[in-house]
Design a protein around this motif. Structure first.
Motif, PDB file in Angstrom:
ATOM      1  N   MET A 197       1.930  10.080   5.488  1.00  0.00           N
ATOM      2  CA  MET A 197       1.524   9.693   4.130  1.00  0.00           C
ATOM      3  C   MET A 197       0.071  10.050   3.858  1.00  0.00           C
ATOM      4  O   MET A 197      -0.553   9.453   2.978  1.00  0.00           O
ATOM      5  CB  MET A 197       1.709   8.181   3.972  1.00  0.00           C
TER       6      MET A 197
ATOM      7  N   VAL B 117       0.836  -1.206   0.000  1.00  0.00           N
ATOM      8  CA  VAL B 117       0.000   0.000   0.000  1.00  0.00           C
ATOM      9  C   VAL B 117       0.870   1.254   0.000  1.00  0.00           C
ATOM     10  O   VAL B 117       0.588   2.225  -0.717  1.00  0.00           O
ATOM     11  CB  VAL B 117      -0.960   0.002   1.204  1.00  0.00           C
ATOM     12  N   SER B 118       1.942   1.260   0.761  1.00  0.00           N
ATOM     13  CA  SER B 118       2.821   2.424   0.813  1.00  0.00           C
ATOM     14  C   SER B 118       3.444   2.701  -0.549  1.00  0.00           C
ATOM     15  O   SER B 118       3.494   3.857  -1.001  1.00  0.00           O
ATOM     16  CB  SER B 118       3.925   2.209   1.856  1.00  0.00           C
TER      17      SER B 118
ATOM     18  N   ILE C 280       0.554   7.159   9.019  1.00  0.00           N
ATOM     19  CA  ILE C 280      -0.635   7.548   8.251  1.00  0.00           C
ATOM     20  C   ILE C 280      -0.647   9.048   8.033  1.00  0.00           C
ATOM     21  O   ILE C 280      -0.960   9.538   6.945  1.00  0.00           O
ATOM     22  CB  ILE C 280      -1.912   7.089   8.975  1.00  0.00           C
TER      23      ILE C 280
ATOM     24  N   ALA D 227      -6.624   5.731  -1.616  1.00  0.00           N
ATOM     25  CA  ALA D 227      -7.920   5.204  -1.193  1.00  0.00           C
ATOM     26  C   ALA D 227      -9.044   5.688  -2.112  1.00  0.00           C
ATOM     27  O   ALA D 227      -9.908   4.905  -2.524  1.00  0.00           O
ATOM     28  CB  ALA D 227      -8.207   5.605   0.250  1.00  0.00           C
TER      29      ALA D 227
ATOM     30  N   PHE E  42      -1.910   8.393   0.876  1.00  0.00           N
ATOM     31  CA  PHE E  42      -2.909   7.410   1.287  1.00  0.00           C
ATOM     32  C   PHE E  42      -4.321   7.826   0.868  1.00  0.00           C
ATOM     33  O   PHE E  42      -5.119   7.003   0.408  1.00  0.00           O
ATOM     34  CB  PHE E  42      -2.860   7.198   2.803  1.00  0.00           C
TER      35      PHE E  42
ATOM     36  N   ALA F 118       0.741   4.017  -2.866  1.00  0.00           N
ATOM     37  CA  ALA F 118       0.259   5.336  -2.467  1.00  0.00           C
ATOM     38  C   ALA F 118       1.191   6.429  -2.984  1.00  0.00           C
ATOM     39  O   ALA F 118       0.745   7.451  -3.520  1.00  0.00           O
ATOM     40  CB  ALA F 118       0.139   5.409  -0.947  1.00  0.00           C
TER      41      ALA F 118
END
Length: 374
Positions: A270, A151-152, A267, A278, A274, A155
């Protein structure tokens, strides 16, 4: 602190000096970003900037391995070398995508492989700071580690759409995370201030700062997937290195909020990538498309549609990163009343900066409508 600062400056110098050579390599290899409908640049631009950043990170880490202050991190654990290997893997994967535009399945498989390499070598979430310390099962730890890393990387990749945006956001957010990691390390030991998380974020910040002069407005080179995935992996590895390995309750001034900071701060750091990631996933799946299907509805596209210039859009996203990442750190050092004041003023400023063109355009429209037609 001086050692970390030296390594940061070393990474910045290497990235700055190597980037022109990488730009020439990208031109000769044909790794160029064409002008597409969804893009905001107006000229064919070389990619592969991540290769220069990788060289900077590797050089700084090799020097760190020979510094007495930090050599124990490399001697007593395989984790730094595993992180460098995974970084090289995703950077080369990204470079291949910069050249040949790989399909999303191939890129995702490579990202998962890099995450599994980290977990195999011990760079894995073992505990979470929830209700004190929650020990994860082996399977849960592996799944969460892979998820965090993948995910990182994606993102940062998703937010890399304007000159200087991804590198600047990661430098700002990485600075906040460095302060937290270094503070945790100092509070946990009175003599040993070596920290893998602090080291990784320091060299990542340096690589970003060294690359930025080549990547600001009218960029001469883009970092490409080779750079965005590299930055995402480094920050994810830093997060994993902190979470569960240092008890945040030992931090001076830490309270209930401090117990969750190892989760909240990454979080916050980022938040822009993020959020963009999303929204893109929800938007694309909702329209029946792949989450990796490119479109023209990212946050930077929306800011441009509000009337912002490219440079202003980048500054706005910098501002949001500063407000949120710094705001999450302040409760550890300042009274809550001061923290609340910062959040109120910071968010108000960021909101006004973001939506001011709407008022400006509506005001101009009203003025123009008041002028009688000839």
């Amino acid at each position: 602190m001086r050692t970390y600062l030296f390594l940061l400056l070393l990474a910045a110098a290497v990235a700055y000096l190597v980037t022109p050579a990488v730009r020439l390599l990208a031109r000769r290899a044909g790794a160029m970003t064409a002008v597409r409908d969804r893009d905001v640049h107006d000229a064919v631009t070389p990619r592969l900037g991540g290769l220069a950043m990788l060289v900077a990170v590797v050089c700084a880490m090799l020097v760190a391995s020979n510094v007495p202050f930090l050599e124990g991190l490399f001697r007593d654990s395989r984790q730094p070398w595993a992180i460098l290997a995974a970084a090289g893997l995703v950077c080369l994967l990204g470079a291949a995508d910069d050249k040949w535009d790989l399909d999303w399945v191939t890129k995702l498989a490579g990202q998962v492989l890099a995450a599994l390499l980290l977990a195999w070598q011990g760079v894995s979430l073992v505990t979470l700071p929830i209700n004190g310390v929650t020990v994860l099962s082996g399977r849960t730890a592996l799944i969460l580690t892979v998820l965090v890393v993948v995910v990182s990387m994606n993102a940062v990749n998703f937010v890399d759409g304007l000159d200087g945006l991804a590198a600047g956001v990661m430098a700002i957010g990485g600075s906040a995370f460095f302060v937290y990691a270094y503070t945790l390390t100092r509070s946990s030991s009175a003599t040993d201030y070596s920290s893998l998380a602090a080291l990784l974020t320091a060299v990542m910040i340096g690589a970003c700062l060294g690359f930025l002069p080549h990547n600001l407005t009218r960029a001469r080179i883009f970092m490409g997937d080779s750079g965005s995935m590299l930055l995402g992996l480094l920050l994810a590895a830093s997060t994993i290195a902190v979470t569960g390995q240092v008890d945040p309750g030992r931090l001076s001034g830490a309270d209930f909020f401090g117990q969750f900071l190892p989760i909240l701060l990454p979080i916050g750091v980022m938040v822009v990538p993020f959020l963009d990631f999303a929204l893109a996933v929800v938007r694309r799946i909702g329209s029946g498309k792949s989450p990796f299907h490119a479109d023209k509805a990212h946050l930077h596209h929306r800011l441009l549609s509000l009337g912002h210039s490219k440079r202003t859009a980048v500054l706005i996203m910098y501002t949001w990163t500063v407000v949120i990442s710094v705001g999450l750190l302040l409760p550890l050092v300042l009274p809550m009343r001061t923290v609340v004041i910062f959040w109120v003023i910071g968010l108000l400023f960021a909101v006004l900066l973001t939506f001011d063109p709407l008022r400006w355009r509506s005001g101009r429209h009203r003025k123009e409508s008041d002028v009688p037609s000839p």
